[in-house]
Design a protein around this motif. Sequence first.
Motif, PDB file in Angstrom:
ATOM      1  N   TYR A   5       0.871  -0.955   0.004  1.00  0.00           N
ATOM      2  CA  TYR A   5       0.037  -0.116  -0.045  1.00  0.00           C
ATOM      3  C   TYR A   5       0.967   1.195  -0.019  1.00  0.00           C
ATOM      4  CZ  TYR A   5      -4.040  -2.703   1.711  1.00  0.00           C
ATOM      5  OH  TYR A   5      -5.132  -3.657   1.835  1.00  0.00           O
ATOM      6  N   THR A   6       0.544   2.307  -1.015  1.00  0.00           N
ATOM      7  CA  THR A   6       1.123   3.410  -0.906  1.00  0.00           C
ATOM      8  C   THR A   6       0.286   4.573  -0.247  1.00  0.00           C
ATOM      9  OG1 THR A   6       2.691   2.838  -2.585  1.00  0.00           O
ATOM     10  CG2 THR A   6       2.543   5.090  -1.926  1.00  0.00           C
ATOM     11  N   LEU A   7       0.354   5.086   0.926  1.00  0.00           N
ATOM     12  CA  LEU A   7      -0.674   6.056   1.428  1.00  0.00           C
ATOM     13  C   LEU A   7      -0.120   7.498   1.249  1.00  0.00           C
ATOM     14  CD1 LEU A   7      -1.511   4.303   4.906  1.00  0.00           C
ATOM     15  CD2 LEU A   7      -2.349   3.736   2.755  1.00  0.00           C
ATOM     16  N   GLY A   8      -0.734   8.079   0.206  1.00  0.00           N
ATOM     17  CA  GLY A   8      -0.119   9.505  -0.089  1.00  0.00           C
ATOM     18  C   GLY A   8      -1.424  10.318  -0.335  1.00  0.00           C
ATOM     19  N   THR A   9      -1.288  11.152  -1.266  1.00  0.00           N
ATOM     20  CA  THR A   9      -2.339  12.151  -1.569  1.00  0.00           C
ATOM     21  C   THR A   9      -3.714  11.016  -1.873  1.00  0.00           C
ATOM     22  OG1 THR A   9      -0.826  13.450  -2.703  1.00  0.00           O
ATOM     23  CG2 THR A   9      -3.218  13.782  -3.268  1.00  0.00           C
ATOM     24  N   GLY A  10      -3.292   9.899  -2.712  1.00  0.00           N
ATOM     25  CA  GLY A  10      -4.367   9.061  -2.728  1.00  0.00           C
ATOM     26  C   GLY A  10      -4.014   7.726  -2.182  1.00  0.00           C
ATOM     27  N   VAL A  11      -4.735   6.683  -2.458  1.00  0.00           N
ATOM     28  CA  VAL A  11      -3.797   5.111  -1.856  1.00  0.00           C
ATOM     29  C   VAL A  11      -3.706   4.245  -3.320  1.00  0.00           C
ATOM     30  CG1 VAL A  11      -4.459   3.177  -0.564  1.00  0.00           C
ATOM     31  CG2 VAL A  11      -5.114   5.412   0.383  1.00  0.00           C
TER      32      VAL A  11
END
Lengths: 316, 316
Positions: free
Chosen positions: A137-143
Amino acid sequence: MGERVYVGVDLGGTAIKVGLCDAQGKLLQTYEGPTGTEHGAEVVLENIAQYVRKLVDESPYEWEQVAGIGAGIAGFMDIPEGFIKLSPNLGWRNVPVKKILEEKLGKTVKIDNDANVAALGEAWSGAGAGIPNVVCYTLGTGVGGGVIIHGRIYQGYNGMAGELGHMVVVPDLEAIECGCGKKGCLETVSSATGIIRMAKEAVERGEHTSLALVENIMAKDVFDAAKTGDETALRIINRAALYLGKSMAAISVVLNPQRFIVGGGVSKAGDILFDAIRKYYNEYAQETAKEGVDIVPAVLGNDAGVVGAAGLNLHS
Amino acid sequence: MGERVYVGVDLGGTAIKVGLCDAQGKLLQTYEGPTGTEHGAEVVLENIAQYVRKLVDESPYEWEQVAGIGAGIAGFMDIPEGFIKLSPNLGWRNVPVKKILEEKLGKTVKIDNDANVAALGEAWSGAGAGIPNVVCYTLGTGVGGGVIIHGRIYQGYNGMAGELGHMVVVPDLEAIECGCGKKGCLETVSSATGIIRMAKEAVERGEHTSLALVENIMAKDVFDAAKTGDETALRIINRAALYLGKSMAAISVVLNPQRFIVGGGVSKAGDILFDAIRKYYNEYAQETAKEGVDIVPAVLGNDAGVVGAAGLNLHS
């Protein structure tokens, strides 16, 4: 000819980062320069070629040792053809990236989307090193997300495998609209954007929270407030973690990966976030499916993109 | 030596079904006999061996043409070792099935769990023929499933990939306990057991429904009542379909399979069920992920088990 090395390109809207990796995914050297998005695709691709040549020139390796080049790009693409159909953040439409870069550089070029590439980087030589089946998972501006099966990026039929941010996890009556047009996507609660929105809403409705004193709330402010015991901040992080943990529990009875890796800015919240994710994962995941499965932070940070891109020629 | 053929064994609690398939998954011949569960594992395995020999003897094929034997078994197992750790419905613990059958028959034997094997059967030469990536649901007493990637059964880290019945999909406050110990699993609403339970509860609380006249409600009674427009029956099927469609939408952003195949007794409900599943899938699935993806009924019926078991030697 010596040891084979691999070049990875992380093509962002403002900067291009290029890196050299060995065959084990160890990042040996990097170089970074402006993207030049405003000058159009032709200039951007020429910039990439120049940065790649510079990277190798300034390294102790010979150009002949470069066994392949990979690039991670945000957008919709035909991956086997190396063709960008649409990249909103670069303003590109129908750009044959693979063909042009191969002509400029005389090496095999592979492309993939940036979230998949970052997942491959972590899986290859980051938090998933040595583990063949991981979900990132990359939790940034979006997922964002990526599914790695047998050490390779798994694309799915329409290239949408690993688009974890768009799993509908919020119950209908509590769901708000996502950028994708659906309601209740994971991204609406577990991204930085979602966390900031929940914090602002709490302040607006007059909740008793230290976040009321923050002028322009960022996700980090919410984490900091949570660490001091602020109840509003804790509730927001708990909610973000609940749906992450629930989505992992769902994935455990679909793919049953050995490890979940969580990266991106929001993952910087640390234990307060990870403890909550693990609590909810344990609550919702089937007992046998979760035996020996762990949930860990990403370790490569911003390097995941170049490492994974370099790995495209070894893992596809 | 002639054409190669493959033997599949579907080992049930009361009957053993064996079948002969060609290399394309066409079922050529079957034979069926009692399991003899009450006599213990030794006798059951000897029965399998006898039925397999009989099957081939009575077919136009020679024993030498049999290129491999596969068996689908319900229980917990070590698949590469072909070792059953525990099979509650056979009353088995620690039975080296592969080893014993290979000694008795002199052919390579592979085993896998019955839900995976049925999924492989459908994927190989049933409703998924020609499609490499499919996800199968079996809606029976419980909800089973199987994930087929690149034409092979995908097991996951603990062999729990495709255990779709244990995805938690029902919101907490409406969730009831599942046999697995968790609450709100898909199986609690979308299995025959779940449908029968909902129907009995509706009758008990005095809902105005034709099901009140049925003595011992079966899932089929609910489908029949729904077809006559009975509102209670329609609501129950709708609820079963809602969570099936939602789980498929979730799978679409994890694996993005090209096709979902739904089999088992409950799938006999037909269009009334499938139309509702498709409606909810379309509501919750990300737009790009669902392009060209379909949801279809299984076609092999009870033969899926023997066909998939025969296929284990070609697809693992």
